[in-house]
Scaffold this motif. Structure first.
Motif, PDB file in Angstrom:
ATOM      1  N   PRO A 102       5.326   3.528   8.791  1.00  0.00           N
ATOM      2  CA  PRO A 102       4.264   3.424   7.781  1.00  0.00           C
ATOM      3  C   PRO A 102       4.422   2.147   6.969  1.00  0.00           C
ATOM      4  CG  PRO A 102       5.324   5.578   7.687  1.00  0.00           C
ATOM      5  CD  PRO A 102       6.131   4.755   8.627  1.00  0.00           C
ATOM      6  N   ALA A 103       3.280   1.481   6.715  1.00  0.00           N
ATOM      7  CA  ALA A 103       3.321   0.255   5.896  1.00  0.00           C
ATOM      8  C   ALA A 103       2.471   0.499   4.667  1.00  0.00           C
ATOM      9  CB  ALA A 103       2.779  -0.922   6.692  1.00  0.00           C
ATOM     10  N   THR A 104       3.110   1.066   3.649  1.00  0.00           N
ATOM     11  CA  THR A 104       2.354   1.411   2.429  1.00  0.00           C
ATOM     12  C   THR A 104       2.878   0.606   1.254  1.00  0.00           C
ATOM     13  OG1 THR A 104       3.832   3.304   2.177  1.00  0.00           O
ATOM     14  CG2 THR A 104       1.678   3.719   3.198  1.00  0.00           C
ATOM     15  N   ASN A 105       3.892   1.158   0.589  1.00  0.00           N
ATOM     16  CA  ASN A 105       4.359   0.467  -0.614  1.00  0.00           C
ATOM     17  C   ASN A 105       5.685  -0.284  -0.403  1.00  0.00           C
ATOM     18  OD1 ASN A 105       6.108   2.554  -0.341  1.00  0.00           O
ATOM     19  ND2 ASN A 105       5.556   3.582  -2.252  1.00  0.00           N
ATOM     20  N   HIS A 153       6.675  -7.578   0.728  1.00  0.00           N
ATOM     21  CA  HIS A 153       5.972  -8.168   1.874  1.00  0.00           C
ATOM     22  C   HIS A 153       5.147  -7.123   2.627  1.00  0.00           C
ATOM     23  CE1 HIS A 153       9.527 -10.909   1.292  1.00  0.00           C
ATOM     24  NE2 HIS A 153       8.514 -11.750   1.207  1.00  0.00           N
ATOM     25  N   ILE A 154       5.490  -5.830   2.482  1.00  0.00           N
ATOM     26  CA  ILE A 154       4.802  -4.802   3.277  1.00  0.00           C
ATOM     27  C   ILE A 154       3.338  -4.648   2.836  1.00  0.00           C
ATOM     28  CG2 ILE A 154       4.794  -2.341   3.850  1.00  0.00           C
ATOM     29  CD1 ILE A 154       6.895  -4.038   5.364  1.00  0.00           C
ATOM     30  N   PRO A 155       3.078  -4.488   1.526  1.00  0.00           N
ATOM     31  CA  PRO A 155       1.665  -4.413   1.143  1.00  0.00           C
ATOM     32  C   PRO A 155       0.898  -5.665   1.562  1.00  0.00           C
ATOM     33  CG  PRO A 155       3.078  -3.775  -0.691  1.00  0.00           C
ATOM     34  CD  PRO A 155       3.975  -4.323   0.360  1.00  0.00           C
ATOM     35  N   ASP A 156       1.537  -6.854   1.491  1.00  0.00           N
ATOM     36  CA  ASP A 156       0.883  -8.101   1.920  1.00  0.00           C
ATOM     37  C   ASP A 156       0.563  -8.044   3.407  1.00  0.00           C
ATOM     38  OD1 ASP A 156       2.951 -10.275  -0.207  1.00  0.00           O
ATOM     39  OD2 ASP A 156       1.112  -9.113  -0.613  1.00  0.00           O
ATOM     40  N   ILE A 195       8.944 -10.916  10.345  1.00  0.00           N
ATOM     41  CA  ILE A 195       8.838 -11.288   8.927  1.00  0.00           C
ATOM     42  C   ILE A 195      10.101 -10.933   8.162  1.00  0.00           C
ATOM     43  CG2 ILE A 195       6.317 -11.013   8.941  1.00  0.00           C
ATOM     44  CD1 ILE A 195       6.736  -8.405   7.337  1.00  0.00           C
ATOM     45  N   SER A 196      11.096 -10.400   8.895  1.00  0.00           N
ATOM     46  CA  SER A 196      12.399 -10.067   8.327  1.00  0.00           C
ATOM     47  C   SER A 196      12.247  -9.061   7.170  1.00  0.00           C
ATOM     48  CB  SER A 196      13.099 -11.354   7.851  1.00  0.00           C
ATOM     49  OG  SER A 196      14.484 -11.149   7.765  1.00  0.00           O
ATOM     50  N   SER A 197      11.628  -7.958   7.494  1.00  0.00           N
ATOM     51  CA  SER A 197      11.333  -6.959   6.455  1.00  0.00           C
ATOM     52  C   SER A 197      12.543  -6.069   6.186  1.00  0.00           C
ATOM     53  CB  SER A 197      10.152  -6.092   6.920  1.00  0.00           C
ATOM     54  OG  SER A 197      10.066  -4.938   6.123  1.00  0.00           O
ATOM     55  N   ASN A 198      12.977  -6.032   4.923  1.00  0.00           N
ATOM     56  CA  ASN A 198      14.076  -5.146   4.534  1.00  0.00           C
ATOM     57  C   ASN A 198      13.637  -3.691   4.643  1.00  0.00           C
ATOM     58  OD1 ASN A 198      15.502  -7.438   3.954  1.00  0.00           O
ATOM     59  ND2 ASN A 198      15.387  -7.225   1.730  1.00  0.00           N
ATOM     60  N   TYR A 199      12.365  -3.437   4.348  1.00  0.00           N
ATOM     61  CA  TYR A 199      11.850  -2.062   4.395  1.00  0.00           C
ATOM     62  C   TYR A 199      11.999  -1.467   5.799  1.00  0.00           C
ATOM     63  CZ  TYR A 199       8.255   1.446   5.206  1.00  0.00           C
ATOM     64  OH  TYR A 199       7.586   2.564   5.624  1.00  0.00           O
ATOM     65  N   VAL A 200      11.552  -2.224   6.829  1.00  0.00           N
ATOM     66  CA  VAL A 200      11.560  -1.690   8.197  1.00  0.00           C
ATOM     67  C   VAL A 200      12.978  -1.328   8.617  1.00  0.00           C
ATOM     68  CG1 VAL A 200      11.129  -2.278  10.613  1.00  0.00           C
ATOM     69  CG2 VAL A 200       9.446  -2.887   8.857  1.00  0.00           C
ATOM     70  N   ARG A 219       0.323   0.446   9.274  1.00  0.00           N
ATOM     71  CA  ARG A 219       1.529   0.646  10.070  1.00  0.00           C
ATOM     72  C   ARG A 219       2.105  -0.733  10.387  1.00  0.00           C
ATOM     73  NH1 ARG A 219       2.994   5.943  10.546  1.00  0.00           N
ATOM     74  NH2 ARG A 219       4.317   5.419  12.313  1.00  0.00           N
ATOM     75  N   ILE A 220       3.380  -0.788  10.553  1.00  0.00           N
ATOM     76  CA  ILE A 220       4.018  -2.054  10.910  1.00  0.00           C
ATOM     77  C   ILE A 220       4.982  -1.761  12.059  1.00  0.00           C
ATOM     78  CG2 ILE A 220       5.769  -1.776   9.065  1.00  0.00           C
ATOM     79  CD1 ILE A 220       5.882  -4.889   8.991  1.00  0.00           C
ATOM     80  N   SER A 221       4.935  -2.613  13.085  1.00  0.00           N
ATOM     81  CA  SER A 221       5.818  -2.384  14.234  1.00  0.00           C
ATOM     82  C   SER A 221       7.214  -2.937  13.945  1.00  0.00           C
ATOM     83  CB  SER A 221       5.242  -3.051  15.497  1.00  0.00           C
ATOM     84  OG  SER A 221       5.263  -4.456  15.333  1.00  0.00           O
TER      85      SER A 221
END
Lengths: 119, 662
Positions: free
Chosen positions: B372-375, B388-391, B409-414, B400-402
């Motif tokens: 999920p790509a929410t907050n 970066h996720i909301p962006d 994008i080097s997402s810490n959330y994912v 959603r984010i794969s």
């Protein structure tokens, strides 16, 4: 039958022996009386050997001195070799070669494209 | 009757008389000789000084071995021993000779005129010597320009007046300069007349200058209590190979007072040190050094940096650059091994560990798995939301984010979510993976000082002692709460390039000169399979996405071959009294950047893996010091340079094609 006379040594005989020996020495007949004439060549040979040994020792010492001098020369040449090796290796650094070529007016530069290897 | 007596007298010949006289003389001489021999043996007591001077002395000297060389993979010498010469001068030579001769002559002088002549003569000799000393001073200033000719002359003259027999003229010189100095006035007359005293010793010289200096290292021979580490780098670790064995030789004096070898005493031949052959390639080392220094040319903030190049198949390190800024001069120098000694939070480069773990455990099937790509908030943790996720959601019109997009994008959330979601109940499994990937231990390395990584663990259960929470697990998932050295990270990525086979990094290829006494070291395996080849291919796809369409896209644009890699940016912590809003920034909001780029090339068939890390002083927001900035640019420059000169990366053209092209 003759009886064998057993000679008895007295003190005066020793004195006589010494006196005879001294006279023989003065006359130059001491060794002849001892009958060492047949060993004269051996005595002379011994002295020749002594002389040779002493002479060869001197020669060995002189040669060893030359060996030490040559060792010093070798050490000096080794030091020279090391210094030359260092200078030569320093010149093979890639950037140094490039600078040297540029200084000498060469158009050779670092490769900007990889070489093509022919099979 | 009288005629008979005359005949007898005539028969006594002259030759006999002469021979007998000669015999008597020899006899007399022999008697004297025997008496003298007996006297010398029994009664004579020689002067102790004469006895010492004439008694042959046996002296023992140590024979120093020649220290072995350190050479690169192609036999080029990186470190060798060279002679240097310490130049001293006995300023009092001939002074006592002149004085004694003058005194002797004066004692036999007949009148005042003769006395005046003698004094003038010896004064002129002294003056000639001083004139030569002045000429010598003029030559010495060419070798030691820090002193003028007058200063040298004063030094020599004062030394002569004060009877100084060991005056240091300057710093040690090399052999070429020494040979030149032997031709100087006074020095060309030898040590007895000119006063030259030379001491030769061997020092370590580095033909390639500063290249790989810290890796090569040194051995300190002092006992300074402030210095604890006297054995550094390859020189220190392999000192037992390089040093060799000291020999001993005894000498005796001949009758001519010359020194020669004494055959009656024991002789131990010195054994020269063996060479150490490294895996480094000095051409690559120079390219790496130039690439890093070029990127740091105008930088004032980077404090430490390293760039390491490794061969994928073997783990051989082909280049290792370690630069630390000198606080006094501001210049970068090779004074500390950053690549193995500096452990820090790795940042986003650690996300690949998380990705490999979830792929190995089959928690996700492929990189297209979405979250999920929410907050941007990782559930169950107190980790701040990833802005970066909301962006991303807004830009792509999706919620959603794969996994692969998160990687790009080097997402810490994912990656925090992946770690928390799949390993909260089985944290031991996640940490076991970290140790399997050889990211938890300091393995045996060819240099001392490889830091042991810091891995957080749970206090009560499992093999790990310490404390962790889901927040910590999530932090580990995106590269925080652990500490790794650049070499550990590189080893991990090298294993990905090598289809899952983790090779131990090594620097020393062999010891010795290739003969019977040499020993070959070489590649060894840390873990034969940290992931399957299929997982390695999946990771390769993810890493290619980063360099072609992700955070390293711009820095690697135009690179001469395909590179697969990952950027990482983390921040150093501040002491409690300097902290601002968080531990990672000071009261002015400045941060200590730790930027990393790690990868391998060519991506299709990897031959080399590479890592570049930089560590800065506190600085405001700076994209240049992130992983995609200076580190990626330095790696690009290095790869371009290697591609130009490495024939194994060159394009192969068949001769038939070439002829057809003509």
């Amino acid at each position: 039958m003759k009886k064998e006379r057993v000679r008895k040594w007295k003190l005066s005989n020793i004195g006589e022996f010494l006196r005879n020996s001294l006279m023989a020495i003065l006359k130059g007949e001491f060794l002849l009386r001892l009958n060492v004439g047949r060993y004269l060549i051996h005595i002379i040979y011994t002295f020749v050997l002594f002389t040779l040994v002493i002479w060869v020792s001197f020669m060995i010492d002189n040669t060893m001195v030359k060996v030490e001098n040559n060792k010093k020369t070798l050490e000096d040449l080794k030091a020279a070799n090391l210094q030359k090796t260092y200078e030569y290796v320093s010149l093979t650094r890639r950037s140094t070669v490039g600078r040297t070529l540029e200084m000498m007016g060469s158009e050779v530069r670092e490769a900007s494209r990889p070489a093509k290897v022919l099979e | 009757m009288s005629n008979d007596r005359n005949v007898k007298k005539k028969k006594r010949d002259r030759v006999g008389v002469v021979l007998y006289t000669g015999y008597l003389l020899f006899l007399l001489a022999t008697m004297v000789l025997i008496a003298k021999l007996v006297w010398i043996q029994v009664g004579y007591k020689p002067d102790p000084k004469i006895k010492d001077a004439l008694t042959p002395q046996v002296t023992t000297e140590d024979l120093d071995p020649l220290r072995g060389n350190i050479v690169d993979c192609k036999g080029r010498i990186l470190a060798m021993s060279c002679p240097i010469y310490e130049i001293h001068m006995d300023c009092t030579v001939r002074k006592s000779e002149f004085a004694n001769a003058k005194r002797e002559k004066l004692s036999t002088a007949k009148d005042q005129n003769e006395r005046d002549r003698i004094i003038a003569h010896y004064d002129s000799l002294e003056q000639k010597w001083l004139t030569k000393a002045r000429a010598l001073s003029a030559e010495l200033t060419k070798v030691y320009p820090e002193k003028t000719a007058d200063e040298f002359y004063r030094l020599i003259r004062d030394g002569r007046e004060n009877n100084r027999k060991y005056v240091k003229l300057g710093e040690p010189v090399d052999r070429n300069t020494y040979k030149l100095m032997l031709g100087f006035p006074l020095f060309d007359e030898g040590s007895n007349k000119g006063g030259l005293i030379v001491k030769e010793r061997y020092v370590r010289r580095y033909p390639y200058g500063e290249l790989a200096r810290r890796t090569i290292g040194f051995v300190r021979n002092n006992t300074d209590a402030e210095v604890t580490n006297n054995h550094v780098g390859i020189e220190g670790k392999f000192d037992y190979v390089l040093h060799g064995r000291t020999g001993h030789e005894s000498f005796r004096t001949t009758d001519a007072f010359k020194k020669i070898h004494d055959n009656d005493s024991s002789y131990v031949q010195p054994r020269d040190g063996q060479d150490v052959h490294l895996t480094l390639d000095v051409d690559f080392q120079e390219l790496a050094d130039k690439a890093l220094r070029t990127q740091l040319d105008s930088d004032r903030v980077v404090n430490e940096t390293c760039l390491v190049l490794m061969e994928v198949r073997t783990g051989a390190i082909k280049a290792m650059v370690n630069l630390k800024r000198n606080p006094k001069t501001g210049a970068f120098e090779e004074t500390q091994n950053v690549a193995i000694g500096h452990k820090a939070e790795p940042g986003s480069v650690f996300k690949t560990v998380t990705l490999m773990s979830v792929l190995n455990d089959k928690y996700i099937k492929d990189l297209d798995t979405t979250l999920p790509a929410t907050n941007g908030k990782i559930e169950g943790t107190s980790i701040p939301a990833d802005i970066h996720i909301p962006d991303f959601a807004r830009q792509h019109g999706t919620n959603r984010i794969s996994v692969i997009d998160g990687f790009k994008i080097s997402s810490n959330y994912v990656y925090g979510t992946l770690a928390v979601k799949y390993y909260t109940k089985h944290a031991d499994k996640f940490f076991d993976h970290i140790y399997e990937y050889k990211l938890g231990d300091a393995f045996d390395f060819d240099l001392d000082g490889l830091a042991k990584p810091t891995i957080p663990a749970r206090e009560t259960e499992g093999r790990y002692k310490g404390s962790w929470t889901p927040t910590t697990l999530g932090s580990v998932g995106y590269g925080y709460a652990t500490e790794e050295t650049p070499l550990h990270i590189l080893t991990f990525y090298n294993a990905i390039a090598n289809k899952g086979k983790s090779m131990k990094p090594y620097l020393v290829e062999s010891l010795g000169d290739g003969g019977n006494g040499s020993s070959k070291r070489g590649p060894s395996v840390l873990n034969s399979s940290i992931c399957s080849p299929a997982v390695a291919d999946t990771l390769n796809r993810a890493l290619l996405a980063v360099t072609s369409d992700g955070t390293a896209k711009w820095s690697l644009r135009g690179v001469k071959c395909n590179v697969a890699g990952k950027t990482g940016t983390s921040f150093g912590t501040f002491p409690k009294d300097e902290r601002g809003a968080s531990a990672y920034e000071d009261k002015s909001g400045r941060r200590k950047y730790q930027g990393t780029f790690v990868g391998y090339f060519p991506a299709e068939c990897p031959k080399y893996s590479v890592i570049c890390s930089i560590y800065t002083d506190p600085v405001g927001h700076s994209s240049a010091h992130q992983g995609g900035g200076i580190p990626a640019k330095a790696v690009k420059m290095l790869i371009d340079g290697i591609f130009n000169i490495d024939p194994s990366l060159a394009e192969t053209v068949s001769r038939v094609e070439k002829d057809e092209q003509r």
